[in-house]
Design a protein around this motif. Structure first.
Motif, PDB file in Angstrom:
ATOM      1  N   LEU A 258       0.805  -1.211   0.000  1.00 26.14           N
ATOM      2  CA  LEU A 258       0.000   0.000   0.000  1.00 26.14           C
ATOM      3  C   LEU A 258       0.843   1.268   0.000  1.00 26.14           C
ATOM      4  O   LEU A 258       0.462   2.273  -0.599  1.00 26.14           O
ATOM      5  N   THR A 259       1.985   1.233   0.697  1.00 25.53           N
ATOM      6  CA  THR A 259       2.786   2.441   0.855  1.00 25.53           C
ATOM      7  C   THR A 259       4.261   2.088   1.017  1.00 25.53           C
ATOM      8  O   THR A 259       4.605   1.020   1.531  1.00 25.53           O
ATOM      9  N   GLY A 260       5.105   2.992   0.588  1.00 23.28           N
ATOM     10  CA  GLY A 260       6.537   2.810   0.774  1.00 23.28           C
ATOM     11  C   GLY A 260       6.974   3.120   2.193  1.00 23.28           C
ATOM     12  O   GLY A 260       8.094   2.789   2.594  1.00 23.28           O
ATOM     13  N   ASN A 261       6.103   3.764   2.966  1.00 20.94           N
ATOM     14  CA  ASN A 261       6.423   4.093   4.361  1.00 20.94           C
ATOM     15  C   ASN A 261       5.844   3.062   5.325  1.00 20.94           C
ATOM     16  O   ASN A 261       5.391   3.399   6.419  1.00 20.94           O
ATOM     17  N   TRP A 262       5.871   1.801   4.914  1.00 21.46           N
ATOM     18  CA  TRP A 262       5.235   0.759   5.725  1.00 21.46           C
ATOM     19  C   TRP A 262       5.899   0.589   7.083  1.00 21.46           C
ATOM     20  O   TRP A 262       5.242   0.220   8.052  1.00 21.46           O
ATOM     21  N   MET A 263       7.214   0.905   7.185  1.00 23.55           N
ATOM     22  CA  MET A 263       7.892   0.753   8.475  1.00 23.55           C
ATOM     23  C   MET A 263       7.321   1.687   9.526  1.00 23.55           C
ATOM     24  O   MET A 263       7.350   1.388  10.720  1.00 23.55           O
ATOM     25  N   THR A 264       6.803   2.830   9.093  1.00 18.35           N
ATOM     26  CA  THR A 264       6.172   3.762  10.036  1.00 18.35           C
ATOM     27  C   THR A 264       4.984   3.099  10.713  1.00 18.35           C
ATOM     28  O   THR A 264       4.802   3.181  11.939  1.00 18.35           O
ATOM     29  N   PHE A 265       4.170   2.420   9.927  1.00 20.52           N
ATOM     30  CA  PHE A 265       2.991   1.758  10.480  1.00 20.52           C
ATOM     31  C   PHE A 265       3.371   0.541  11.315  1.00 20.52           C
ATOM     32  O   PHE A 265       2.732   0.259  12.331  1.00 20.52           O
ATOM     33  N   ILE A 266       4.417  -0.157  10.913  1.00 12.24           N
ATOM     34  CA  ILE A 266       4.914  -1.269  11.737  1.00 12.24           C
ATOM     35  C   ILE A 266       5.356  -0.743  13.095  1.00 12.24           C
ATOM     36  O   ILE A 266       5.079  -1.337  14.146  1.00 12.24           O
ATOM     37  N   GLY A 267       6.043   0.416  13.080  1.00 12.70           N
ATOM     38  CA  GLY A 267       6.471   1.024  14.342  1.00 12.70           C
ATOM     39  C   GLY A 267       5.293   1.410  15.216  1.00 12.70           C
ATOM     40  O   GLY A 267       5.323   1.216  16.440  1.00 12.70           O
ATOM     41  N   MET A 268       4.243   1.940  14.599  1.00 17.06           N
ATOM     42  CA  MET A 268       3.042   2.309  15.357  1.00 17.06           C
ATOM     43  C   MET A 268       2.378   1.080  15.962  1.00 17.06           C
ATOM     44  O   MET A 268       1.936   1.109  17.121  1.00 17.06           O
ATOM     45  N   ILE A 269       2.323  -0.006  15.190  1.00 14.96           N
ATOM     46  CA  ILE A 269       1.752  -1.249  15.714  1.00 14.96           C
ATOM     47  C   ILE A 269       2.580  -1.757  16.882  1.00 14.96           C
ATOM     48  O   ILE A 269       2.046  -2.185  17.916  1.00 14.96           O
ATOM     49  N   PHE A 270       3.899  -1.674  16.746  1.00 13.35           N
ATOM     50  CA  PHE A 270       4.794  -2.143  17.805  1.00 13.35           C
ATOM     51  C   PHE A 270       4.603  -1.333  19.085  1.00 13.35           C
ATOM     52  O   PHE A 270       4.486  -1.891  20.182  1.00 13.35           O
ATOM     53  N   VAL A 271       4.561  -0.007  18.942  1.00 14.20           N
ATOM     54  CA  VAL A 271       4.370   0.858  20.116  1.00 14.20           C
ATOM     55  C   VAL A 271       3.023   0.572  20.776  1.00 14.20           C
ATOM     56  O   VAL A 271       2.919   0.485  22.009  1.00 14.20           O
TER      57      VAL A 271
END
Length: 292
Positions: A258-271
């Motif tokens: 969906l997005t190239g910034n997927w790590m941002t959302f992974i980080g949000m899920i982790f937090v």
């Protein structure tokens, strides 16, 4: 996997990462040693399997065996360098050792392919006498599933043995174990070595899954991802890393489409999970069941 929009290769990747994270959890969750260099042995296993197929012999079982031995023996040999360290010093040494292998893979272009990675090999069909098992994606998934089952059975047996109970005792009170005369360093070494063998085993399967491996399979970022998976699922639970691997790998696959910034959302899920489920998702539900 098709029921949730996934595919066979994704299922194989989940199981492979689950093997690696459950192996690391022997060291992190049950012995108390935080390693940020576990990808080194994962990557060594992958390179060992790939080089076996490319330079030595076109045999899938032989590639798995040699790759596992390469990564596992590297962890065994390097174990004495880390077994006496604790806390942040333990983690920093493991990062340094892992990055050493990473830069070797990047610079040794003629053998490893350098930054472009190692290609030119592919998993081979398995022969049992006159019977030939074709390792298409579906059959390879079942091979990975068998390997996962064997690895889980071995890890469970180890944790139920005196060795496993000693690891837990070291995690709970290392100083008391030292006062009892236990050679704590040797048990940490054993945990580090066994975790290395299991990670290397997972690495061989990962190389066979994609018919490719690169220095990124040795990088400390992958080690950090392994730690994230363990924390997501619950490091004090045997199957916690499996759940963490499912969450991380499936979320990564879906979000990256969906997005190239997927790590941002992974980080949000982790937090979010760390704040809401401090003992991990599986640890949280296990505690709720115990209270009930």
């Amino acid at each position: 996997m098709p029921l949730i929009g996934g595919y066979t290769t994704l299922g194989s990747k989940v199981l492979i990462y689950a093997i690696a994270t459950m192996g690391l959890n022997l060291l992190l969750g049950f012995t108390g040693g935080l390693s940020f260099g576990q990808a080194a042995y994962f990557g060594l296993g992958a390179y060992g399997a790939g080089m076996t197929l490319k330079y030595l012999a076109p045999s899938t079982p032989l590639a798995i065996l040699i790759g596992t031995l390469v990564g596992g023996l590297a962890a065994t040999v390097l174990g004495p360098l880390v077994m006496r360290r604790r806390g942040i010093y333990f983690a920093m040494i493991t990062i340094a050792l892992g990055q050493l292998f990473y830069f070797v893979a990047v610079r040794w272009n003629q053998v490893t392919g350098g930054e472009d990675g190692l290609a030119g090999f592919s998993r081979q069909n398995i022969h049992f006498g006159s019977t030939v098992i074709t390792l298409d994606p579906t059959n390879f998934y079942f091979l990975v599933l068998i390997c996962f089952t064997v690895a889980v059975a071995i890890m469970w047996a180890i944790l139920q043995s005196p060795l496993g109970h000693t690891w837990v005792a070291i995690r709970e009170n290392r100083r008391r174990m030292e006062f009892l005369g236990i050679r704590v360093e040797r048990y940490v070494w054993a945990s580090f070595a066994i975790a290395g063998f299991i990670s290397a085993f997972a690495g061989t399967l990962n190389a066979l899954l994609f018919n490719f491996t690169s220095p990124q399979d040795l990088h400390w970022i992958l080690s950090g991802n392994f730690v994230i998976m363990i924390v997501l699922g619950g490091m004090r639970s045997f199957f916690g890393p499996l759940l963490g691997a499912v969450i991380f790998v499936v979320a990564q696959d879906y979000l990256s489409s969906l997005t190239g910034n997927w790590m941002t959302f992974i980080g949000m899920i982790f937090v979010f999970i760390v704040l809401v489920f401090p003992t991990g998702v599986l640890g949280f539900f296990r505690r709720r069941l115990e209270v009930a």
